[in-house]
Design a protein around this motif. Sequence first.
Motif, short mmCIF file in Angstrom:
data_model
loop_
_atom_site.label_atom_id
_atom_site.label_comp_id
_atom_site.label_asym_id
_atom_site.label_seq_id
_atom_site.Cartn_x
_atom_site.Cartn_y
_atom_site.Cartn_z
N LEU A 1 11.00 1.06 -9.22
CA LEU A 1 11.40 1.78 -8.01
C LEU A 1 10.76 3.15 -8.09
N ASN A 2 9.66 3.33 -7.37
CA ASN A 2 8.95 4.61 -7.43
C ASN A 2 9.48 5.53 -6.32
N MET A 3 9.09 6.76 -6.34
CA MET A 3 9.51 7.77 -5.35
C MET A 3 11.01 8.01 -5.43
N MET A 4 11.55 7.95 -6.64
CA MET A 4 12.98 8.18 -6.79
C MET A 4 13.37 9.60 -6.39
N ASP A 5 12.42 10.55 -6.51
CA ASP A 5 12.72 11.93 -6.08
C ASP A 5 13.01 11.97 -4.59
N GLU A 6 12.17 11.26 -3.82
CA GLU A 6 12.36 11.22 -2.37
C GLU A 6 13.66 10.50 -2.02
N TYR B 1 5.65 12.26 5.89
CA TYR B 1 4.94 13.52 5.68
C TYR B 1 5.31 14.05 4.31
N ARG B 2 4.36 14.65 3.66
CA ARG B 2 4.65 15.17 2.34
C ARG B 2 3.94 16.49 2.16
N ARG B 3 4.62 17.43 1.50
CA ARG B 3 3.92 18.68 1.21
C ARG B 3 2.90 18.38 0.12
N VAL C 1 8.88 8.38 -10.92
CA VAL C 1 8.40 9.39 -9.98
C VAL C 1 6.92 9.61 -10.30
N GLY C 2 6.09 9.09 -9.44
CA GLY C 2 4.66 9.07 -9.73
C GLY C 2 3.99 10.44 -9.71
N VAL C 3 4.68 11.43 -9.14
CA VAL C 3 4.02 12.73 -9.04
C VAL C 3 4.59 13.76 -10.01
N PRO D 1 0.83 -1.20 0.00
CA PRO D 1 0.00 0.00 0.00
C PRO D 1 0.87 1.26 0.00
N ASN D 2 0.34 2.31 -0.59
CA ASN D 2 0.94 3.64 -0.52
C ASN D 2 2.30 3.78 -1.20
N CYS D 3 2.60 2.92 -2.16
CA CYS D 3 3.90 3.05 -2.83
C CYS D 3 3.77 3.86 -4.12
N GLY D 4 2.53 4.25 -4.48
CA GLY D 4 2.35 5.10 -5.66
C GLY D 4 1.86 4.37 -6.89
N LYS D 5 1.22 3.22 -6.71
CA LYS D 5 0.70 2.48 -7.87
C LYS D 5 -0.33 3.30 -8.64
N THR D 6 -1.25 3.88 -7.89
CA THR D 6 -2.31 4.62 -8.57
C THR D 6 -1.77 5.89 -9.22
N ALA D 7 -0.78 6.51 -8.56
CA ALA D 7 -0.18 7.71 -9.16
C ALA D 7 0.42 7.33 -10.52
N LEU D 8 1.12 6.18 -10.60
CA LEU D 8 1.70 5.73 -11.87
C LEU D 8 0.62 5.35 -12.86
N GLU E 1 -5.31 14.59 3.46
CA GLU E 1 -5.05 13.27 2.86
C GLU E 1 -3.65 13.18 2.28
N GLU E 2 -3.22 14.26 1.64
CA GLU E 2 -1.93 14.24 0.98
C GLU E 2 -0.77 14.38 1.95
N SER E 3 -1.03 15.06 3.08
CA SER E 3 0.09 15.39 3.97
C SER E 3 0.63 14.18 4.73
N ALA F 1 -2.22 4.24 3.57
CA ALA F 1 -2.38 2.89 3.02
C ALA F 1 -3.86 2.59 2.84
N GLY F 2 -4.19 1.94 1.73
CA GLY F 2 -5.57 1.49 1.55
C GLY F 2 -6.46 2.47 0.81
N VAL F 3 -5.89 3.23 -0.11
CA VAL F 3 -6.72 4.17 -0.86
C VAL F 3 -7.50 3.42 -1.95
N THR F 4 -6.80 2.60 -2.71
CA THR F 4 -7.48 1.83 -3.76
C THR F 4 -8.05 0.56 -3.12
N VAL F 5 -9.36 0.34 -3.29
CA VAL F 5 -9.93 -0.86 -2.68
C VAL F 5 -10.52 -1.82 -3.70
N1 LIG Z 1 7.29 12.28 -3.66
C1 LIG Z 1 6.61 11.35 -4.33
N2 LIG Z 1 5.37 11.06 -3.96
C2 LIG Z 1 4.70 10.11 -4.65
C3 LIG Z 1 5.27 9.43 -5.75
N3 LIG Z 1 4.36 8.55 -6.22
C4 LIG Z 1 3.26 8.68 -5.46
N4 LIG Z 1 3.45 9.62 -4.51
C5 LIG Z 1 2.53 10.01 -3.44
O1 LIG Z 1 2.40 8.85 -2.62
C6 LIG Z 1 1.10 8.75 -2.07
C7 LIG Z 1 0.51 7.40 -2.37
O2 LIG Z 1 0.23 7.28 -3.74
P1 LIG Z 1 -0.90 6.30 -4.32
O3 LIG Z 1 -0.75 6.32 -5.79
O4 LIG Z 1 -2.22 6.61 -3.74
O5 LIG Z 1 -0.40 4.91 -3.72
P2 LIG Z 1 -0.99 3.45 -3.96
O6 LIG Z 1 0.17 2.54 -4.09
O7 LIG Z 1 -1.98 3.45 -5.07
O8 LIG Z 1 -1.70 3.20 -2.57
P3 LIG Z 1 -2.91 2.17 -2.22
O9 LIG Z 1 -3.99 2.40 -3.20
O10 LIG Z 1 -3.29 2.53 -0.83
O11 LIG Z 1 -2.32 0.80 -2.30
C8 LIG Z 1 0.33 9.92 -2.63
O12 LIG Z 1 0.36 10.96 -1.67
C9 LIG Z 1 1.12 10.30 -3.87
O13 LIG Z 1 0.95 11.67 -4.20
C10 LIG Z 1 6.62 9.77 -6.11
O14 LIG Z 1 7.20 9.22 -7.03
N5 LIG Z 1 7.22 10.74 -5.37
#
Ligand SMILES: Nc1nc2c(ncn2[C@@H]2O[C@H](COP(=O)(O)OP(=O)(O)OP(=O)(O)O)[C@@H](O)[C@H]2O)c(=O)[nH]1
Length: 636
Positions: A146-151, A453-455, A176-178, A37-44, A322-324, A59-63
């Motif tokens: 490998l997502n969140m490479m920016d972080e 925490y994230r801005r 980088v999903g965002v 959960p929360n690794c950025g799958k949906t963002a990608l 939600e985002e923070s 964690a647990g946004v996509t159900v």
């Molecule tokens: N800094 C940064 N933030 C990211 C990146 N990808 C996603 N995020 C943030 O990470 C958080 C989780 O992203 P989601 O896409 O909802 O994650 P998910 O894996 O779909 O989560 P679940 O649906 O709960 O399994 C959100 O706040 C996004 O904005 C990234 O590459 N860099």
Amino acid sequence: MADTLLAERVVDPAVARPDEAPPAPPSALRAALVGNPNCGKTALFNLLTGSRQKVANYAGVTVERKEGRVVSPEGRVIRLLDLPGAYSLDATSPDEAVTRDVVLGRHRSEPRPELLVCVVDATNLRLHLRFALELRQLGLPMLLVLNMMDEAERQGLVIDMPGLSAALTMPVVGAVGVRRGGADALRDSFDRPLPPAPLPLPDGIDLHAEVRRLLAAHLRRTDGTRQHVGDRLDRVFLHPVLGPAILLAVLFVMFQTVFSWAQPAMDGLQAAMNQLGALVGQLLPDGILRSLIVDAVIAGAGTVVVYLPQILILFLWILALEESGYLPRAAFLLDRIMASCGLSGRSFIPLLSSFACAIPGIMATRTITNPRDRLVTILIAPLMTCSARLPVYTLLIAAFIPAHRVLGIFGLQGLVLFGLYAFAIVSGMVLAKLMTRGRAAEEHPLLMELPSYRRPALRNIGFGLWQRATMFLSRVGTIIVTLNVLLWALSTFPAPPPGAAGPAIDYSFAGRIGHAMMLVFAPIGFNWQICVSLIPGLAAREVAVSALATVYAVGASEDDAAAKLAPLLSAQWSMATALSLLAWYVFAPQCLSTLAVIRRETGSVRWVLVTAAYLFGLAYLASLATYQIAVALGGG
Ligand SMILES: Nc1nc2c(ncn2[C@@H]2O[C@H](COP(=O)(O)OP(=O)(O)OP(=O)(O)O)[C@@H](O)[C@H]2O)c(=O)[nH]1
Ligand SMILES: [Mg+2]
């Protein structure tokens, strides 16, 4: 079947998009995004497919599984699935079960993917690689993102991607999903031939030890920044005294701003709608057509449209929270309180989502492992004050509560609104306690991931608000106007008999229905106009406001009566009636879509009937008590 179809359609209004891309052809490669959960799958997924599925920092946004279509640079079409996050293939909650079933090829309606796109948070490899190794054992072609490479960069993490790829025997790409273009490397990889399935690890190997070995060989830490900021923030936000005080203050300020920030924009919208009504009124000749357009369409839609600024401010707060990354902290803080009601902190996010709308809130209960806790959470979710109640509350508060300042800083109207929310929360907690008899279902402590925490990204917030605004306006343009036209017809026909005394509306169908309903509703102080507005208000709560506007406009002699709904109500209703209607709205299940989703999520009509019966019962009792007490105190 019909039921399922209906529920499918009402599933999540937040993500309904009429302009969805065409589905991928059946021959397209089937790939699935899988990971913790929360690794950025949906963002990608959103970046690749152009969808706007919900993304948030917990964690647990996509159900449930979502499907999209990706086109690679060379024009290859891929059918991509976004799956709920899971920690392993041993699913413990309904959302994780979807992921397990799809990945193992056991899902009822979803063929097994041909390619697993395993997403991991590059800043949290120690945890996330374990699941990747578990997936590796399945013998399906696989690719590691490998997502969140920016972080990771900011934290000074250096990952040896070629080395990791060789060790895992699968391709590895960064993302980088965002960021726009942040999934380009992944998109490019779809043009390469399908990788062979990775070599499996020996059976019975300790996956944790294997992860440690991989990290020792391929991860390096240089001096990074921001590593400890989160810890410092947690010391404040999770502090036993400061933490709850901050949470309360955040909620409090939120409701104050819903009133104070929105006022100028609301006044502007109101003035524009009044002018429009007056202009159209002048252009059209007196008669039935003018009444239809001015009383039903403009008065009806206009009275609801003016609430757009308030709804957007509420969502601005919700999206920012939600985002923070703050929400799971709030869940943690409230775990003890939730436990005293027999629930766990896991119910917190579904309940909090219900403040936006009960439908996604009820869907979010799929992340709750314990079936009893899940059911109780579903049953009390409709009590959490959804945004559709806001127009009703605000209309009555503006009409009956003076805009005084309390202690020089707080607005009294904002305080009353806060009070209504608080009353609903306390009622929900008491009910949960009664339903669970105050006993927690599980003895486990709350295990919940605290994300970094994230801005909040302005882009995400902007999209979120845009989505809400278009959804709200399309509701006004469709269901609200339609119901109002229907109500207008019922209030206009049949015309009174020749020579009839009294207002014409009294002879109409609506007038008669309203008067008949008074038998039941008079003891709680409702007049016949309120009774009539409750019927279309069953379909959706805010319709009651536009329905009142229409009923009063048709019944009034002047055309602009509805433009001044609030002063009109304060002149015609007693304070006791207004308070009674507010109490009714705290409890009454005036939303058919919510009931349809309860039917789908519980799989039984019985729970729908139970919910409707108990909520209507409570609404009636609360209104009765409110009205009788208010009358006794001189508010009649
Ligand atoms: N800094 C940064 N933030 C990211 C990146 N990808 C996603 N995020 C943030 O990470 C958080 C989780 O992203 P989601 O896409 O909802 O994650 P998910 O894996 O779909 O989560 P679940 O649906 O709960 O399994 C959100 O706040 C996004 O904005 C990234 O590459 N860099
Ligand atoms: Mg997701």
